[in-house]
Design a protein around this motif. Structure first.
Motif, short mmCIF file in Angstrom:
data_model
loop_
_atom_site.label_atom_id
_atom_site.label_comp_id
_atom_site.label_asym_id
_atom_site.label_seq_id
_atom_site.Cartn_x
_atom_site.Cartn_y
_atom_site.Cartn_z
N VAL A 105 0.85 -1.20 0.00
CA VAL A 105 0.00 0.00 0.00
C VAL A 105 0.88 1.25 0.00
N ALA A 131 -4.76 5.78 -1.32
CA ALA A 131 -3.93 4.68 -0.84
C ALA A 131 -4.27 3.46 -1.67
N ILE A 132 -3.26 2.87 -2.32
CA ILE A 132 -3.54 1.78 -3.25
C ILE A 132 -2.40 0.78 -3.25
N HIS A 133 -2.74 -0.51 -3.37
CA HIS A 133 -1.73 -1.55 -3.50
C HIS A 133 -0.95 -1.38 -4.80
N GLN A 134 0.35 -1.59 -4.71
CA GLN A 134 1.23 -1.54 -5.89
C GLN A 134 2.03 -2.84 -5.97
N ASN A 144 -5.77 -7.22 -2.32
CA ASN A 144 -5.95 -7.05 -0.88
C ASN A 144 -4.70 -7.54 -0.17
N ARG A 158 3.56 -2.69 5.30
CA ARG A 158 2.48 -1.83 4.80
C ARG A 158 1.34 -2.60 4.14
N ASN A 207 -2.21 -2.11 5.50
CA ASN A 207 -2.72 -0.75 5.66
C ASN A 207 -4.03 -0.57 4.91
N HIS A 208 -4.81 0.42 5.35
CA HIS A 208 -6.04 0.76 4.62
C HIS A 208 -5.71 1.07 3.18
N HIS A 209 -6.58 0.61 2.25
CA HIS A 209 -6.41 0.98 0.84
C HIS A 209 -7.78 1.31 0.25
N ASP A 210 -7.75 2.11 -0.81
CA ASP A 210 -8.97 2.68 -1.40
C ASP A 210 -9.39 1.97 -2.68
#
Length: 251
Positions: free
Chosen positions: A137, A156-159, A202, A230, A233-236
């Motif tokens: 994230v 906030a986004i997974h990469q 996720n 990370r 962590n919260h992601h959008d």
């Protein structure tokens, strides 16, 4: 009333391990994301929930593509492959993407590798980043257009990538940037929307990728531990899924 939004998911890879066991293919992951996005649009925007008709096409092993007259949108998934390579299936995907861009009804959605393929089809450089991998994230600083489309001040986004689109095509609006990637998303009304990150991922999926790449030596201990710190962590992701649905619904 209009019929369902017909979205064809072009599967540019397949999941591994537990992720494959749970979801089968990436098309199912995106079906889950898009349906969650449709729920969010109905709830947040106070509109009737759009009905979705999601179809899936394996463009790597079978090189099967939808007829454009049968769909309203094309979604290109992520992939372990390089968007800048010239494997026959990748060249065919780039040509198909150019075909979609050349018409004005069917809309394009690109995620990670798919984002890069759309960049390549728009004749900008794609390739390996000098800044290395971006994983787990990550906060993305949004442009005003990005804030408007995603409905949040920062994304906030997974990469999970080391390849990038090097510059924004002149025909698109920039959506955001991060320290390691200046082109985090592209938008052109009624035409395309892309993100470099993975809204469909996720913590479980990215943990498995981090572990697999650490075991194989792709990620050293520092990169693995940093990513794992990370990964929960919260992601959008659902906010991005909702933006994809709103894009498809734009009049």
């Amino acid at each position: 009333m209009k019929g369902p939004l017909r979205i064809a998911v072009l599967e540019c890879d397949e999941p591994i391990g537990k992720t494959k066991d749970k979801y089968g293919g990436y098309g199912n992951l995106f079906k889950e994301l898009l349906n969650a996005g449709a729920d969010k649009v109905a709830e947040k925007d106070g509109v009737q929930r759009p009905e979705l008709d999601i179809s899936k096409f394996d463009v790597v092993n079978h090189e099967i593509y939808p007829n454009l007259e049968d769909v309203d949108g094309i979604l290109l998934t992520g992939s372990k492959f390089n968007s800048f390579d010239n494997d026959p299936w990748i060249l065919k995907l780039v040509e198909f993407t150019k075909k979609v861009l050349a018409q004005n009804r069917v809309r394009l959605i690109g995620v990670c590798f798919g984002h890069q393929i759309i960049g390549r089809a728009l004749d900008v450089k794609v390739g390996r980043s000098n800044d290395g991998w971006e994983v787990a994230v990550v906060p993305v600083d949004l442009t005003e257009k990005g804030k408007q489309l995603f409905g949040i001040p920062q994304l906030a986004i997974h990469q999970m990538h080391q390849d990038i689109v090097f510059a924004y095509p002149s025909s698109v609006e920039p959506l955001g940037h991060s320290p390691r990637c200046q082109v985090q998303g592209m938008y052109s009304k009624h035409r395309l929307i892309t993100v470099q990150g993975h809204p469909e991922f996720n913590g479980d999926i990215v943990s498995e990728l981090l572990e697999r790449r650490h075991e194989s030596g792709v990620f050293n201990d520092h990169m693995y531990n940093d990513g794992m710190s990370r990964v929960r962590n919260h992601h959008d992701g659902v906010a991005v899924g909702a933006a994809f649905i709103r894009f498809m619904m734009e009049e």
